[in-house]
Write a protein that holds these residues in place. Structure first.
Motif, short mmCIF file in Angstrom:
data_model
loop_
_atom_site.label_atom_id
_atom_site.label_comp_id
_atom_site.label_asym_id
_atom_site.label_seq_id
_atom_site.Cartn_x
_atom_site.Cartn_y
_atom_site.Cartn_z
N ASP A 1 -4.33 6.72 2.10
CA ASP A 1 -5.49 5.88 1.78
C ASP A 1 -6.02 6.19 0.38
O ASP A 1 -6.48 5.29 -0.32
N ARG B 1 0.83 -1.20 0.00
CA ARG B 1 0.00 0.00 0.00
C ARG B 1 0.87 1.26 0.00
O ARG B 1 2.06 1.24 0.36
N THR C 1 -3.76 4.52 -2.15
CA THR C 1 -3.96 3.07 -2.05
C THR C 1 -5.29 2.67 -2.68
O THR C 1 -5.39 1.60 -3.31
N ASP D 1 -1.44 -4.47 3.03
CA ASP D 1 -1.18 -3.39 3.97
C ASP D 1 0.29 -3.35 4.39
O ASP D 1 0.82 -2.28 4.72
#
Length: 356
Positions: free
Chosen positions: A191, A187, A194, A226
């Motif tokens: 966020d 990742r 990702t 992750d």
């Protein structure tokens, strides 16, 4: 974000494999490649042939039959800022070449998320690993300065585990998959960045390809993790297999490099695994040696680094040297790894000494 994603891929060999999977998911891909390659991709598209478990022969996938749109050009004809994600699919020494270097600088300054599928992890990705002396690794790169403008939060690594090659009798837009395993990406810190990879992951997983009356799920997926350490599982494979294709007096197939002395291969592989774990990887991030050794049975040609050295290359990706240097930073060494590095360096010295 709605509508198709636009993905820029630097490099047209493994790049066309990843690109074809992205096209199957309904997204658009632009490849950066040589003029002859770009002409073929623009006129005839990409052609990928892959085995599928339980079927005889190969399934041929033509990009012109896919929902996404494929285009291609040289490095001077593209603006990285117009793309959602940029994949780096060239070999590390290529990034210092004229034209590519300037494009890479534009990529860094664009602020767009970059997913490397190089065997050699870029310096900005290595800088995400806590406690690693990245400055001490600069000498492992052909030209470390090409990475200096990147924001480490915008770089991640995707392990190029699938094995593929361009059949020598075919045109440059044809790629044949030998080992249809998955691309495994770590990742990004963000966020939002990702989420772009995860959207590709979901759409590639859902895609089907029609062969006659069948709707087939095509192997080689994109998997997003992750843990930033998952792509490091490739290091053990490269050291125990790829770089051991290089012998003092010639090169051998990956299968033979691994299986000629399986216990030495295991020792090297597990030593590199333990090195990764010492950096923070979880044992579950790694691939068991038995699984790798079984996959290596199908690798009947020398690895690309070995082929490049045999063809006179003066620079190759030096994951071997990087692993040795990282280990030294941790107070570790293995004589078998020292021998691998020394053998590669003897080939490079010989190639560099040849008249131009």
């Amino acid at each position: 974000m709605t509508g198709p994603l636009n993905i820029l891929i630097l490099g047209a060999s493994y790049g066309s494999l990843l690109g074809t999977k992205i096209l199957m998911g309904g997204h658009n891909v632009h490849l950066i490649c040589l003029p002859a390659e770009a002409e073929l991709f623009n006129s005839d598209g990409a052609i990928v042939r892959t085995p599928i478990k339980g079927r005889d022969g190969l399934v041929e996938i033509r990009s012109k039959d896919l929902p996404g749109k494929l285009t291609a050009s040289g490095p001077g004809d593209v603006d990285p800022a117009t793309f959602d994600l940029i994949a780096l699919a060239m070999q590390e020494p290529q990034y210092r070449s004229d034209g590519v270097r300037q494009l890479l600088e534009k990529v860094a300054k664009s602020g767009k998320p970059c997913m490397s599928i190089m065997n050699m992890p870029p310096l900005p990705y290595l800088a995400r690993i806590p406690g690693l002396d990245v400055a001490g690794l600069r000498g492992c790169f052909t030209d470390a300065t090409v990475w200096d403008s990147f924001d480490i939060e915008k770089m991640t690594l995707c392990s190029p585990d699938p094995q593929a090659f361009r059949p020598p009798e075919e045109t440059l837009n044809v790629l044949q998959v030998r080992l249809p395993t998955n691309f495994k990406a770590a990742r990004f810190k963000s966020d939002a960045d990702t989420a772009i990879m995860k959207r590709l992951e979901v759409d590639i997983e859902a895609a089907r390809f029609a062969v006659g009356s069948e709707a087939l799920q095509i192997p080689v997926k994109l998997k997003v993790y992750d843990s930033i350490f998952v792509p490091m599982a490739k290091w053990a494979m490269l050291i125990a297999g790829n770089y051991r294709c290089v012998k003092r007096d010639g090169i051998v197939a990956t299968r033979d490099a691994v299986h000629a002395n399986i216990e030495e291969s295991r020792e090297i592989y597990e030593w590199v695994e333990q090195l990764c774990i010492s950096l923070g990887a979880d044992p579950s991030d790694m691939v068991p040696f038995e699984k790798y050794a079984n996959a290596a049975l199908s690798l009947l040609t020398p690895a690309s680094a070995a082929r490049a050295l045999a063809n006179g290359a003066m620079n190759i990706e030096r994951v071997d040297l990087m692993v040795k240097t990282v280990a030294a930073q941790r107070g570790k060494n293995l004589p078998a790894v020292d021998e691998i590095v020394a053998t590669v360096e003897s080939w490079l010295a010989k190639n560099r000494a040849k008249p131009a």
